[in-house]
Design an enzyme around this catalytic site. Structure first.
Site, mmCIF file in Angstrom:
data_model
loop_
_atom_site.group_PDB
_atom_site.id
_atom_site.type_symbol
_atom_site.label_atom_id
_atom_site.label_comp_id
_atom_site.label_asym_id
_atom_site.label_seq_id
_atom_site.Cartn_x
_atom_site.Cartn_y
_atom_site.Cartn_z
ATOM 1 N N ASP A 37 3.872 -6.201 3.338
ATOM 2 C CA ASP A 37 3.629 -5.127 4.301
ATOM 3 C C ASP A 37 4.650 -5.243 5.439
ATOM 4 O O ASP A 37 5.599 -6.022 5.349
ATOM 5 C CB ASP A 37 2.188 -5.247 4.845
ATOM 6 N N HIS B 55 0.806 -1.223 0.000
ATOM 7 C CA HIS B 55 0.000 0.000 0.000
ATOM 8 C C HIS B 55 0.835 1.268 0.000
ATOM 9 O O HIS B 55 1.839 1.376 0.693
ATOM 10 C CB HIS B 55 -1.044 -0.013 1.123
ATOM 11 N N ASP C 198 5.744 1.790 7.176
ATOM 12 C CA ASP C 198 4.471 1.105 6.897
ATOM 13 C C ASP C 198 3.738 1.947 5.869
ATOM 14 O O ASP C 198 3.154 2.971 6.224
ATOM 15 C CB ASP C 198 3.671 0.967 8.193
ATOM 16 N N HIS D 76 3.088 2.743 13.162
ATOM 17 C CA HIS D 76 2.128 3.853 13.299
ATOM 18 C C HIS D 76 2.627 4.945 14.241
ATOM 19 O O HIS D 76 1.868 5.546 15.000
ATOM 20 C CB HIS D 76 0.719 3.358 13.694
ATOM 21 N N GLU E 159 -5.293 1.625 2.188
ATOM 22 C CA GLU E 159 -5.219 0.404 3.017
ATOM 23 C C GLU E 159 -5.522 0.730 4.467
ATOM 24 O O GLU E 159 -6.221 -0.009 5.155
ATOM 25 C CB GLU E 159 -3.828 -0.235 2.890
ATOM 26 N N GLU E 160 -4.953 1.832 4.923
ATOM 27 C CA GLU E 160 -5.024 2.166 6.350
ATOM 28 C C GLU E 160 -6.439 2.519 6.820
ATOM 29 O O GLU E 160 -6.689 2.635 8.012
ATOM 30 C CB GLU E 160 -4.069 3.325 6.670
HETATM 31 CO CO CO Z 1 -0.432 0.443 8.883
HETATM 32 ZN ZN ZN Z 2 0.694 -1.419 6.413
#
Ligand code: CO
Ligand code: ZN
Length: 348
Positions: A227, A62, A175, A317, A204-205
């Protein structure tokens, strides 16, 4: 080009969910000359194709990163924002950010009271995002408008990728720009018999959205999401699970306790057998929180056999995510080798 330089470009680019344009252009310029065709679909996914036989394999990573969206501008010029994606509020305070406008980036900071004027109870409390504000240096609402900031402007972290120790890197949006970089490298080098679809997904998130629609249009025989996954090798982690930095890519057996994906046995075996054959270190992952694009892909149409390869990452994150470059290069290697023999695992 070396991997660090590619990772640096990708992680330093800004692309909140739904606003992946800058990242998409960058990926496109990195991959174009290696692709038989390349296109952006209606959702914004970038799809690069390397032609092979009639079998189709899809790799998904992503492009989007978590961020914030401006929802209100106060008379004094402070911005109120809503989180886009899963933030832990304590990591946000006092970060420097960029507010994205049609005229470019505006620097801002998440302000907060200094300890001097905090009451004892306040120091112990977690500040909620709805109580936070972004200060862009404006003296009024009008000045904010003049800066080009409006309701809906995306906000991302201002943080450049940096090396950490001998083999590690730290930064924002690892990420999943690390996954994106890996798929780019795999795409460039792959000698796969099947037709290879490298899909760089949007949103995606916020619900695996681009993966869902692109898998439907491609309808691959198998799919692999690339990922990052949660490493558990630092102080204070008390889950009974071991994912270490430096011990190789993680191959997902199941995530979100099976509510996300239970990897298709053929794809799982493809990845494991390939790692064993090529002496590539790997770790098996059974996760309880978090999921990937593969969760949306495998429930597309009548079901698409899918699996996940992840680069173990600490502090996911946050603007200081950390991965090990050995895991990154072993992920690239595992995917290249897997693609070479993937058709053997397409008998269902
Ligand atoms: Co993420
Ligand atoms: Zn991810």
């Amino acid at each position: 080009m070396n991997s660090f330089a590619l990772l640096e470009k990708l992680c330093n680019a800004h692309g909140m969910s739904g606003y992946e344009d800058e990242v998409r252009e960058l990926i496109s310029s990195e991959i174009e000359e290696f692709a038989d065709s390349i296109k952006t679909d209606r959702m914004g996914n970038l799809i690069a194709v390397k032609k092979g036989d009639e079998k189709k394999v899809m790799l998904a990573s992503h492009m989007d990163e978590i961020g914030f969206m401006v929802k209100h501008v106060e008379e004094k010029g402070f911005l109120r924002v809503t989180p886009i994606g899963g933030w832990f509020s304590q990591t946000i305070l006092n970060q420097r950010v960029f507010v994205h406008t049609k005229d470019g980036k505006v620097t801002g900071v998440f302000g907060c009271k200094p300890p001097h004027i905090m009451k004892d109870e306040e120091r112990k409390k977690v500040v909620k995002v709805e109580d936070m504000f972004v200060d862009v240096g404006a003296e009024s609402k009008d000045e904010v408008e003049e800066m080009g900031i409006e309701i809906g402007s995306p906000v991302t972290m201002d943080r450049e990728l940096s090396r950490l120790g001998k083999n590690r890197i730290t930064g924002k949006a690892i990420d999943d720009r690390a996954g994106v970089a890996a798929v780019i490298e795999v795409f460039r080098e792959s000698e796969c018999d099947a037709t290879l679809y490298a899909v760089f997904t949007v949103q995606e998130e916020v619900g695996l959205k681009g993966a869902r629609t692109s898998a439907f249009s491609i309808n691959p025989d198998i799919a692999i999401a690339v990922d990052v996954c949660v490493a558990t090798d630092f102080p204070g982690v008390s889950v009974n699970q071991e994912i270490n930095l430096g011990k190789g890519p993680a191959i997902t057996v199941a995530d979100a306790s099976g509510r996300g994906i239970i990897a298709h046995r053929n794809v799982l075996n493809l990845l494991r057998d390939t790692a064993e054959k090529n002496k590539i270190p790997y770790q098996l992952e059974v996760g309880e929180g978090g999921t990937t694009d593969a969760t949306a892909i495998h429930l597309t149409r009548e079901g698409i056999p899918s699996g996940v390869v992840s680069i173990p990452a600490r502090y996911i994150h946050t603007p200081v995510e950390v991965i090990d470059l050995k895991d990154y290069s072993n992920t690239v290697k595992l995917l290249i080798k897997s693609l070479e023999r993937c058709e053997k695992y397409m008998k269902f």
